[in-house]
Design a protein around this motif. Structure first.
Motif, PDB file in Angstrom:
ATOM      1  N   GLU A 117      20.326 114.681  91.843  1.00 45.25           N
ATOM      2  CA  GLU A 117      21.783 114.765  91.642  1.00 45.25           C
ATOM      3  C   GLU A 117      22.196 116.203  91.320  1.00 45.25           C
ATOM      4  O   GLU A 117      23.211 116.706  91.826  1.00 45.25           O
ATOM      5  CB  GLU A 117      22.220 113.820  90.510  1.00 45.25           C
ATOM      6  CG  GLU A 117      22.095 112.348  90.815  1.00 45.25           C
ATOM      7  CD  GLU A 117      23.280 111.809  91.625  1.00 45.25           C
ATOM      8  OE1 GLU A 117      24.158 112.617  92.019  1.00 45.25           O
ATOM      9  OE2 GLU A 117      23.317 110.590  91.868  1.00 45.25           O
ATOM     10  N   LEU A 126      22.311 108.941  96.454  1.00 43.18           N
ATOM     11  CA  LEU A 126      22.615 109.990  97.414  1.00 43.18           C
ATOM     12  C   LEU A 126      22.489 109.478  98.843  1.00 43.18           C
ATOM     13  O   LEU A 126      23.256 109.885  99.730  1.00 43.18           O
ATOM     14  CB  LEU A 126      21.688 111.187  97.199  1.00 43.18           C
ATOM     15  CG  LEU A 126      21.860 111.976  95.889  1.00 43.18           C
ATOM     16  CD1 LEU A 126      20.993 111.370  94.789  1.00 43.18           C
ATOM     17  CD2 LEU A 126      21.494 113.435  96.093  1.00 43.18           C
ATOM     18  N   ARG A 185      15.783 111.194  89.861  1.00 41.35           N
ATOM     19  CA  ARG A 185      17.173 110.976  90.288  1.00 41.35           C
ATOM     20  C   ARG A 185      18.098 112.023  89.673  1.00 41.35           C
ATOM     21  O   ARG A 185      18.970 112.576  90.365  1.00 41.35           O
ATOM     22  CB  ARG A 185      17.627 109.568  89.892  1.00 41.35           C
ATOM     23  CG  ARG A 185      19.080 109.262  90.270  1.00 41.35           C
ATOM     24  CD  ARG A 185      19.417 107.808  89.995  1.00 41.35           C
ATOM     25  NE  ARG A 185      18.656 106.926  90.876  1.00 41.35           N
ATOM     26  CZ  ARG A 185      18.684 105.601  90.798  1.00 41.35           C
ATOM     27  NH1 ARG A 185      19.424 104.999  89.856  1.00 41.35           N
ATOM     28  NH2 ARG A 185      17.992 104.862  91.632  1.00 41.35           N
TER      29      ARG A 185
END
Length: 433
Positions: free
Chosen positions: A379, A265, A375
């Motif tokens: 996301e 990101l 993660r």
């Protein structure tokens, strides 16, 4: 009918309005209790000047006990044995605790006659928070017929599996044998004679022997002062996300895991990250950011005054805080007070303060699994950032209802009144999950 204000002797060996961590907790709770009862605070002499600057009157509002003859050399020994600044906290706690009995002996010498004479309705030891510091005053109060309340106790959360390298880097050698404190002389007498035992975490509550569980209450030690949190973070429901990490830059706090989890990101512009804090890991974190080519998306602020921390945090939507050994998690409550949604490891303090309505808990696992889970969650949030607004409002409302120092003082006062009346203890907050 208006209830009579209680008279309480509050023992807070660590209580300092100008420090952080345990001394600030001790001060904040002891001071807040002054609004609900006639409280006299007993603290260690090192806190005297700060308490005077806060406006309290020595002799009337508080007493400073000079135990420096033993406390000072014990702290110097603890610093040497822990082999590093900002690390080896178990060693520091253990060695410092050895001198606590001397402090309590001086407290009893000063206040024992008044306690025996019934001048106090209740005696409450707020700090030390560590459950390894036994209190010789508990049986003495019981003998005098005055209820003794202990806590909130917290600490000693086990290192999770798969984090031995972090444990070694923190120089936590003594944590391997920490459980030996349960065999220390005086622990059984303290627990037996306490009228109520406040536990700041489920782990600590679980270490209380089953025979004493009826007088335990789960009550996290941290809270916030609303006047210090005048901002509310924007939750626009759009990208890029702004995340923040706030804390010491040491291995167990997990700033490196926050950066690693966010890398996709950070690279493509869906997220920026503010790192507030400093510590021995700072250089390695800066190297990580440079090596991964995300320096444009990560800003290191270093240590900031508390008022400035609020300003940085209130620009964020997320607190990304995968600490793997956090006893209290005060930073989580502070983020929620600002309308910042916490993303935490589901372990110890933070995992008990956050629920599904107020934030995200990443299942605890070994390091790689925790990074992967974090993660995946980031996301998912980036794919639907609109979910954050409702959660932020729910977290802010919960903190302002249950986790202000005024609310904490009211919770403790109800416990005091229950023990004085011989009534069942109120479970002030619902147990996590």
């Amino acid at each position: 009918m208006v209830e009579r204000r209680l008279k309480a002797l509050v023992i807070a060996e660590a209580a300092n309005p100008e420090w952080v961590s345990v001394p600030l907790v001790g001060w904040s709770l002891a001071h807040a209790l002054r609004d609900v009862a006639d409280v006299h605070i007993v603290t260690q002499v090192r806190n005297r000047d700060a308490i005077l600057r806060a406006g309290l009157v020595e002799g009337r509002d508080f007493t400073a006990i000079d135990s420096e003859r033993l406390a000072a050399p014990m702290w110097r020994l603890a610093e040497r044995l822990s082999m590093g600044k900002g690390v080896g906290w178990t060693m520091k706690t253990a060695v410092s605790t050895l001198g606590y009995g001397y402090f309590e002996r001086l407290v009893w010498r000063a206040f024992g006659p008044a306690i025996r004479a019934g001048q106090y309705d209740v005696v409450h030891r707020v700090t030390p928070l560590t459950p390894t510091a036994n209190s010789r005053i508990a049986p003495l109060c019981a003998r005098a017929g005055v209820p003794f309340v202990l806590g909130p106790l917290n600490g000693g959360v086990p290192w999770p599996r798969g984090f031995d390298s972090e444990r070694r880097r923190e120089r936590e050698w003594l944590s391997y044998v920490r459980g030996a404190y349960k065999a220390l002389p005086g622990r059984g007498a303290m627990l037996r004679h306490a009228s109520a035992i406040l536990c700041g975490s489920l782990h600590t509550l679980g270490e209380i022997p089953a025979g004493f569980r009826a007088k335990t209450v789960w009550l996290p030690e941290n809270a916030i002062e609303p006047a210090r949190f005048s901002l509310t973070a924007p939750q626009p429901g759009t990208l890029p996300l702004r995340g923040c990490f706030i804390g010491r830059l040491v291995p167990y706090k997990g700033a490196d895991m926050a950066i690693e989890a966010a890398l996709p990101l950070l690279r493509d512009g869906r997220m920026v990250l503010d790192i507030v804090g400093d510590g021995p890991q700072a250089g390695a974190l800066r190297d990580l950011v440079a090596r991964e080519g995300v320096a444009q998306a990560v800003r290191f602020h270093g240590w900031l005054p508390h008022a400035e921390v609020q300003g940085v945090a209130a620009r964020a939507q997320l607190l990304v805080f995968p600490s793997v050994r956090e006893f209290g998690g005060g930073v989580v409550l502070e983020a929620m007070a600002l309308g910042v949604v916490p993303v935490v490891a589901d372990y110890a303090g933070p995992g008990e303060l956050v629920d599904d309505a107020t934030g995200f808990r990443i299942p605890m696992g070994r390091r790689a699994a925790l990074v992967a889970g974090l993660r995946e969650r980031l996301e998912a949030i980036a794919a639907d950032p609109a979910v954050l607004g409702v959660m932020a409002a729910a977290g802010q409302a919960r903190v302002m209802r249950d986790f202000t120092w005024a609310a904490k003082a009211a919770q403790v006062e109800r416990i005091w009144r229950a023990v004085i009346a011989g009534a069942p203890l109120p479970q002030e907050l619902p147990l996590p999950r």
